[in-house]
Design an enzyme around this catalytic site. Sequence first.
Site, PDB file in Angstrom:
ATOM      1  CE  LYS A   9      31.140  51.786  46.571  1.00 60.73           C
ATOM      2  NZ  LYS A   9      30.830  51.869  45.123  1.00 60.73           N
ATOM      3  CE1 TYR A  49      36.044  52.847  44.243  1.00 56.32           C
ATOM      4  CE2 TYR A  49      35.740  54.668  45.771  1.00 56.32           C
ATOM      5  CZ  TYR A  49      35.339  53.449  45.262  1.00 56.32           C
ATOM      6  OH  TYR A  49      34.228  52.824  45.776  1.00 56.32           O
ATOM      7  CG  ASN A 112      27.682  50.846  43.533  1.00 61.87           C
ATOM      8  OD1 ASN A 112      28.219  51.338  44.521  1.00 61.87           O
ATOM      9  ND2 ASN A 112      28.368  50.425  42.485  1.00 61.87           N
ATOM     10  CG  HIS A 115      34.978  48.538  47.070  1.00 63.15           C
ATOM     11  ND1 HIS A 115      35.400  48.830  45.798  1.00 63.15           N
ATOM     12  CD2 HIS A 115      35.974  47.808  47.640  1.00 63.15           C
ATOM     13  CE1 HIS A 115      36.617  48.323  45.614  1.00 63.15           C
ATOM     14  NE2 HIS A 115      36.986  47.691  46.724  1.00 63.15           N
ATOM     15  CD  GLU A 126      40.376  47.197  46.495  1.00 60.13           C
ATOM     16  OE1 GLU A 126      40.201  47.494  45.298  1.00 60.13           O
ATOM     17  OE2 GLU A 126      39.570  46.511  47.148  1.00 60.13           O
TER      18      GLU A 126
HETATM   19  P1  IDP Z   1      32.765  48.088  41.001  1.00 59.21           P
HETATM   20  O1  IDP Z   1      32.519  48.835  42.300  1.00 59.21           O
HETATM   21  O2  IDP Z   1      31.605  47.234  40.617  1.00 59.21           O
HETATM   22  O3  IDP Z   1      34.081  47.347  41.000  1.00 59.21           O
HETATM   23  P2  IDP Z   1      34.082  50.064  39.296  1.00 59.21           P
HETATM   24  O4  IDP Z   1      33.994  50.071  37.819  1.00 59.21           O
HETATM   25  O5  IDP Z   1      35.355  49.614  39.921  1.00 59.21           O
HETATM   26  O6  IDP Z   1      32.847  49.194  39.848  1.00 59.21           O
HETATM   27  O7  IDP Z   1      33.742  51.528  39.789  1.00 59.21           O
HETATM   28  C1  IDP Z   1      34.016  51.929  41.110  1.00 59.21           C
HETATM   29  C2  IDP Z   1      32.837  52.700  41.636  1.00 59.21           C
HETATM   30  O8  IDP Z   1      32.716  53.917  40.892  1.00 59.21           O
HETATM   31  C3  IDP Z   1      31.480  52.025  41.464  1.00 59.21           C
HETATM   32  O9  IDP Z   1      31.195  51.072  42.471  1.00 59.21           O
HETATM   33  C4  IDP Z   1      30.542  53.206  41.509  1.00 59.21           C
HETATM   34  O10 IDP Z   1      30.335  53.665  42.845  1.00 59.21           O
HETATM   35  C5  IDP Z   1      31.340  54.256  40.728  1.00 59.21           C
HETATM   36  N1  IDP Z   1      31.017  54.249  39.298  1.00 59.21           N
HETATM   37  C6  IDP Z   1      31.346  53.303  38.381  1.00 59.21           C
HETATM   38  N2  IDP Z   1      30.902  53.617  37.146  1.00 59.21           N
HETATM   39  C7  IDP Z   1      30.254  54.793  37.289  1.00 59.21           C
HETATM   40  C8  IDP Z   1      29.564  55.655  36.370  1.00 59.21           C
HETATM   41  O11 IDP Z   1      29.448  55.376  35.170  1.00 59.21           O
HETATM   42  N3  IDP Z   1      29.027  56.805  36.893  1.00 59.21           N
HETATM   43  C9  IDP Z   1      29.154  57.130  38.214  1.00 59.21           C
HETATM   44  N4  IDP Z   1      29.786  56.357  39.112  1.00 59.21           N
HETATM   45  C10 IDP Z   1      30.340  55.205  38.654  1.00 59.21           C
HETATM   46 MG    MG Z   2      35.993  48.078  41.136  1.00 54.80          MG
END
Ligand code: IDP
Ligand code: MG
Length: 144
Positions: A9, A49, A112, A115, A126
């Site tokens: 990312k 997404y 973070n 992905h 995807e």
């Molecule tokens: P993942 O990437 O661990 O699968 P997901 O729940 O699929 O997590 O969420 C997709 C992405 O959305 C996350 O990697 C992060 O970048 C963002 N995200 C998830 N939860 C939050 C939140 O509570 N606040 C802001 N961004 C979030």
């Molecule tokens: Mg996810």
Amino acid sequence: MERSLVLIKPDAMQRGLAGVIIGRLQGDGLKLLALKMLHMDRSLAERHYAVHRDKPFFRDLVAYITSAPIVAAVFEGEDAVERIRKIMGATDPAKAEKGTIRADYGLDVQRNATHASDSVENGRKEIALFFSGKEIFPPGPTES
Ligand code: IDP
Ligand code: MG
């Protein structure tokens, strides 16, 4: 054998971490089948997404993932989906297990670092968003 889409990312790209992260996955024995750098546009981000479109963080997430170039990769291996998610750690770097990519390199729950697909079926969808069939190379003697 399973396949997963991995994205490096914007926050990780901006800190020069693409090689380190790809190396960690290869170091675990996962095979790199496809790799490209691209700047995601809004349409691709919204499709990638789509499952999160009703979440409060969706707009911010799309703005963030389209804010700078990323690296997209396809990795293959036995139990690749679960293995990669384990190596990456929990979504929130503050909660990610020590030694995981997100614990080491993630900045906050949005930024973070990476992905990874959360199921084989989602991985298939995807991967198709980012790569044509021709861009995915079968594992063989030239790739490890
Ligand atoms: P993942 O990437 O661990 O699968 P997901 O729940 O699929 O997590 O969420 C997709 C992405 O959305 C996350 O990697 C992060 O970048 C963002 N995200 C998830 N939860 C939050 C939140 O509570 N606040 C802001 N961004 C979030
Ligand atoms: Mg996810």
